[in-house]
Write an enzyme that holds these catalytic residues in place. Sequence first.
Site, PDB file in Angstrom:
ATOM      1  N   ILE A  18      34.914  50.369  33.218  1.00  0.00           N
ATOM      2  CA  ILE A  18      34.290  48.998  32.954  1.00  0.00           C
ATOM      3  C   ILE A  18      33.048  49.080  33.466  1.00  0.00           C
ATOM      4  O   ILE A  18      31.971  48.217  33.328  1.00  0.00           O
ATOM      5  CB  ILE A  18      35.296  47.995  33.771  1.00  0.00           C
ATOM      6  CG1 ILE A  18      35.213  46.756  33.112  1.00  0.00           C
ATOM      7  CG2 ILE A  18      35.322  48.170  35.074  1.00  0.00           C
ATOM      8  CD1 ILE A  18      36.100  45.538  33.620  1.00  0.00           C
TER       9      ILE A  18
ATOM     10  N   GLY B  43      40.537  51.421  43.512  1.00  0.00           N
ATOM     11  CA  GLY B  43      40.758  50.973  42.027  1.00  0.00           C
ATOM     12  C   GLY B  43      39.414  50.640  41.484  1.00  0.00           C
ATOM     13  O   GLY B  43      38.405  50.952  41.737  1.00  0.00           O
ATOM     14  N   VAL B  44      39.711  49.782  40.623  1.00  0.00           N
ATOM     15  CA  VAL B  44      38.307  49.188  39.930  1.00  0.00           C
ATOM     16  C   VAL B  44      37.485  48.349  40.711  1.00  0.00           C
ATOM     17  O   VAL B  44      36.351  48.362  40.552  1.00  0.00           O
ATOM     18  CB  VAL B  44      38.806  48.107  38.644  1.00  0.00           C
ATOM     19  CG1 VAL B  44      39.559  47.043  39.343  1.00  0.00           C
ATOM     20  CG2 VAL B  44      37.738  48.227  37.638  1.00  0.00           C
ATOM     21  N   ASP B  45      38.067  48.093  41.886  1.00  0.00           N
ATOM     22  CA  ASP B  45      37.162  47.212  42.859  1.00  0.00           C
ATOM     23  C   ASP B  45      36.196  48.110  43.585  1.00  0.00           C
ATOM     24  O   ASP B  45      35.162  47.795  43.670  1.00  0.00           O
ATOM     25  CB  ASP B  45      38.189  46.714  43.952  1.00  0.00           C
ATOM     26  CG  ASP B  45      37.593  45.596  44.827  1.00  0.00           C
ATOM     27  OD1 ASP B  45      38.345  45.109  45.745  1.00  0.00           O
ATOM     28  OD2 ASP B  45      36.534  45.222  44.671  1.00  0.00           O
TER      29      ASP B  45
ATOM     30  N   SER C 207      45.990  43.681  38.315  1.00  0.00           N
ATOM     31  CA  SER C 207      47.209  43.666  38.880  1.00  0.00           C
ATOM     32  C   SER C 207      47.851  44.810  38.515  1.00  0.00           C
ATOM     33  O   SER C 207      49.236  45.116  39.105  1.00  0.00           O
ATOM     34  CB  SER C 207      48.257  42.507  38.903  1.00  0.00           C
ATOM     35  OG  SER C 207      47.880  41.476  39.552  1.00  0.00           O
TER      36      SER C 207
ATOM     37  N   GLY D 119      47.604  48.021  38.827  1.00  0.00           N
ATOM     38  CA  GLY D 119      47.548  49.478  39.673  1.00  0.00           C
ATOM     39  C   GLY D 119      48.289  49.163  41.003  1.00  0.00           C
ATOM     40  O   GLY D 119      49.553  49.059  40.907  1.00  0.00           O
TER      41      GLY D 119
ATOM     42  N   TYR E  31      48.785  46.641  42.837  1.00  0.00           N
ATOM     43  CA  TYR E  31      49.436  45.457  42.756  1.00  0.00           C
ATOM     44  C   TYR E  31      50.946  45.540  42.059  1.00  0.00           C
ATOM     45  O   TYR E  31      51.717  44.892  41.975  1.00  0.00           O
ATOM     46  CB  TYR E  31      48.759  44.415  42.343  1.00  0.00           C
ATOM     47  CG  TYR E  31      47.817  43.748  43.479  1.00  0.00           C
ATOM     48  CD1 TYR E  31      47.928  44.580  44.778  1.00  0.00           C
ATOM     49  CD2 TYR E  31      47.106  42.701  43.424  1.00  0.00           C
ATOM     50  CE1 TYR E  31      46.725  44.196  45.745  1.00  0.00           C
ATOM     51  CE2 TYR E  31      46.182  42.159  44.354  1.00  0.00           C
ATOM     52  CZ  TYR E  31      46.086  42.933  45.850  1.00  0.00           C
ATOM     53  OH  TYR E  31      45.267  42.462  46.550  1.00  0.00           O
TER      54      TYR E  31
HETATM   55  N1  APR Z   1      37.460  50.690  34.762  1.00  0.00           N
HETATM   56  C1  APR Z   1      38.153  49.982  34.340  1.00  0.00           C
HETATM   57  N2  APR Z   1      39.708  49.962  34.638  1.00  0.00           N
HETATM   58  C2  APR Z   1      39.912  50.715  35.858  1.00  0.00           C
HETATM   59  C3  APR Z   1      38.756  51.248  36.650  1.00  0.00           C
HETATM   60  C4  APR Z   1      37.456  51.567  35.972  1.00  0.00           C
HETATM   61  N3  APR Z   1      36.419  52.154  36.673  1.00  0.00           N
HETATM   62  N4  APR Z   1      39.393  51.905  37.707  1.00  0.00           N
HETATM   63  C5  APR Z   1      40.665  51.604  37.754  1.00  0.00           C
HETATM   64  N5  APR Z   1      41.120  50.784  36.891  1.00  0.00           N
HETATM   65  C6  APR Z   1      42.113  50.145  36.234  1.00  0.00           C
HETATM   66  C7  APR Z   1      43.395  50.818  36.852  1.00  0.00           C
HETATM   67  O1  APR Z   1      43.774  51.959  36.089  1.00  0.00           O
HETATM   68  C8  APR Z   1      44.519  49.835  36.529  1.00  0.00           C
HETATM   69  O2  APR Z   1      45.230  49.619  35.340  1.00  0.00           O
HETATM   70  O3  APR Z   1      42.297  48.947  36.740  1.00  0.00           O
HETATM   71  C9  APR Z   1      43.500  48.328  36.625  1.00  0.00           C
HETATM   72  C10 APR Z   1      43.896  47.664  38.041  1.00  0.00           C
HETATM   73  O4  APR Z   1      44.036  48.538  39.126  1.00  0.00           O
HETATM   74  P1  APR Z   1      43.608  48.292  40.473  1.00  0.00           P
HETATM   75  O5  APR Z   1      42.252  48.690  40.566  1.00  0.00           O
HETATM   76  O6  APR Z   1      44.700  48.894  41.296  1.00  0.00           O
HETATM   77  O7  APR Z   1      43.773  46.810  40.828  1.00  0.00           O
HETATM   78  P2  APR Z   1      45.076  45.881  41.206  1.00  0.00           P
HETATM   79  O8  APR Z   1      46.295  46.688  40.596  1.00  0.00           O
HETATM   80  O9  APR Z   1      44.859  44.401  40.622  1.00  0.00           O
HETATM   81  O10 APR Z   1      45.240  45.977  42.789  1.00  0.00           O
HETATM   82  C11 APR Z   1      44.083  45.496  43.517  1.00  0.00           C
HETATM   83  O11 APR Z   1      43.674  47.301  44.749  1.00  0.00           O
HETATM   84  O12 APR Z   1      41.657  48.276  44.740  1.00  0.00           O
HETATM   85  C12 APR Z   1      42.304  47.166  45.392  1.00  0.00           C
HETATM   86  O13 APR Z   1      40.813  45.828  46.633  1.00  0.00           O
HETATM   87  C13 APR Z   1      41.778  45.954  45.457  1.00  0.00           C
HETATM   88  O14 APR Z   1      43.516  44.993  46.902  1.00  0.00           O
HETATM   89  C14 APR Z   1      42.805  45.138  45.817  1.00  0.00           C
HETATM   90  C15 APR Z   1      44.008  45.809  44.994  1.00  0.00           C
END
Ligand code: APR
Length: 183
Positions: A10, A31-33, A122, A124, A126
């Site tokens: 993304i 993760g994506v954050d 959420s 990943g 979460y």
């Molecule tokens: N581009 C697109 N999607 C991505 C990317 C990227 N570069 N990196 C990871 N993802 C996807 C993951 O594969 C997953 O399907 O984003 C989705 C969400 O996963 P997470 O990033 O783990 O987010 P989430 O499940 O909402 O958990 C949030 O994780 O990173 C920490 O600070 C964040 O505490 C928060 C928690």
Amino acid sequence: MTIEIIQSDITTLRVDAVVNAANETLLGGGGVDGAIHRAAGPRLLAACRALPEVRPHVRCPAGEARITPGFDLPARYVIHTVGPVWRGGDAREPELLAACHRNALRLAREHAIDSIAFPAISCGVYGYPRDAAAAVAVAVLAEEQDKTRTPHRIVLCAFDAGMAEAWRAAAKRLHVPIGDPPI
Ligand code: APR
């Protein structure tokens, strides 16, 4: 008016806004954050830190959204939202996940954002089950787009093929038209 489903990183997308799946501190994570903060550069963390806390260590409660510039990202804005942690489905997870998408679109409309990309919020860390999350996301985005007609371009950006397929299956079940990404 269609929703696009792509598989990509993304942080590379040339859209007006990318949505970040953040945590309530808005101070970054994995993760994506983590990917968005790495690509946007250190100014993003400074902008998030400058956002007011609504209570100690909470700048964005689950279900809500906040907006910052995108800094070094191709996207002009980052819309940070905090998805629910999956606790089995009886802790308002679907309502909170729906609110994430609605509040992100509300902020997009307030900032004349015409193209926006969502990750699988959420799904990943979460732990939200992919298919259940896909059904919520597709239903809310389709309903909102029908109601308000903007942003004109809504992209669901999967990091893996499985998530892209989950969104496609949800769109098919819900009879939501899926557009082809522009060449
Ligand atoms: N581009 C697109 N999607 C991505 C990317 C990227 N570069 N990196 C990871 N993802 C996807 C993951 O594969 C997953 O399907 O984003 C989705 C969400 O996963 P997470 O990033 O783990 O987010 P989430 O499940 O909402 O958990 C949030 O994780 O990173 C920490 O600070 C964040 O505490 C928060 C928690």
